[in-house]
Design an enzyme around this catalytic site. Sequence first.
Site, PDB file in Angstrom:
ATOM      1  N   ASP A  15       0.883  -1.171   0.000  1.00  0.00           N
ATOM      2  CA  ASP A  15       0.000   0.000   0.000  1.00  0.00           C
ATOM      3  C   ASP A  15       0.919   1.217   0.000  1.00  0.00           C
ATOM      4  O   ASP A  15       1.534   1.539   1.014  1.00  0.00           O
ATOM      5  CB  ASP A  15      -0.896  -0.003   1.237  1.00  0.00           C
ATOM      6  CG  ASP A  15      -1.858   1.175   1.245  1.00  0.00           C
ATOM      7  OD1 ASP A  15      -2.331   1.577   0.160  1.00  0.00           O
ATOM      8  OD2 ASP A  15      -2.137   1.697   2.342  1.00  0.00           O
TER       9      ASP A  15
ATOM     10  N   GLU B  61      -1.543  -1.119  -4.834  1.00  0.00           N
ATOM     11  CA  GLU B  61      -2.737  -0.345  -5.153  1.00  0.00           C
ATOM     12  C   GLU B  61      -2.364   0.729  -6.164  1.00  0.00           C
ATOM     13  O   GLU B  61      -1.335   1.387  -6.044  1.00  0.00           O
ATOM     14  CB  GLU B  61      -3.322   0.298  -3.907  1.00  0.00           C
ATOM     15  CG  GLU B  61      -4.630   1.024  -4.170  1.00  0.00           C
ATOM     16  CD  GLU B  61      -5.263   1.568  -2.910  1.00  0.00           C
ATOM     17  OE1 GLU B  61      -6.485   1.411  -2.759  1.00  0.00           O
ATOM     18  OE2 GLU B  61      -4.544   2.150  -2.079  1.00  0.00           O
TER      19      GLU B  61
ATOM     20  N   ASP C  57      -2.466   0.868   7.048  1.00  0.00           N
ATOM     21  CA  ASP C  57      -1.734   0.679   5.792  1.00  0.00           C
ATOM     22  C   ASP C  57      -1.325  -0.788   5.614  1.00  0.00           C
ATOM     23  O   ASP C  57      -1.311  -1.301   4.499  1.00  0.00           O
ATOM     24  CB  ASP C  57      -0.493   1.581   5.745  1.00  0.00           C
ATOM     25  CG  ASP C  57      -0.845   3.031   5.994  1.00  0.00           C
ATOM     26  OD1 ASP C  57      -1.149   3.737   5.025  1.00  0.00           O
ATOM     27  OD2 ASP C  57      -0.828   3.450   7.174  1.00  0.00           O
TER      28      ASP C  57
END
Length: 170
Positions: free
Chosen positions: A7, A67, A140
């Site tokens: 992330d 992501e 996260d």
Amino acid sequence: MTILGIDPGLATMGWGAIHYDSVKPRLLDYGALTTPADMPMPQRLLALFEGVEDLCRRFDPDDIAMEELFFCKNVTTAIAVGEARGAAIVAMRKHTNNLFEYTPMQIKQAVVGYGLADKHQVMDMTRRLLKLKSIPRPDDAADALAIAMCRARSATSLLRQKDPDVKETV
């Protein structure tokens, strides 16, 4: 198959590693790479690069998923996150060609079954799928595990080769 989920972020870059045998996922570990705000940008990027390199050496992932950067109300934040993503991508690419990006909607769909799920639903389902007692912290890291779960489900899907929305980073 070992999957590393990332992330991206400059101050906090979440990571999560899972093993997936096409039936059930198993948690290997999770955490976050952090850089202090008062550290000069080149040093922060180097720290993230080296941190991701260490993760690649530690877990030797078959696939790495990240992501996709999708938002930005604040241009300065977008640029900084983009730079952090770049440092991570270079480190990951040194390890493997198997780099994948997923949108938030794809991650939610893969983990919860609903592309408009809220953040808590995704984190709770990730906890349940990995049979954890509590939701991983920081957020996260929980997000990174959801990204890894998305890759696991995409990698074993019979539809994966026909999905034009799955983007290979390389």
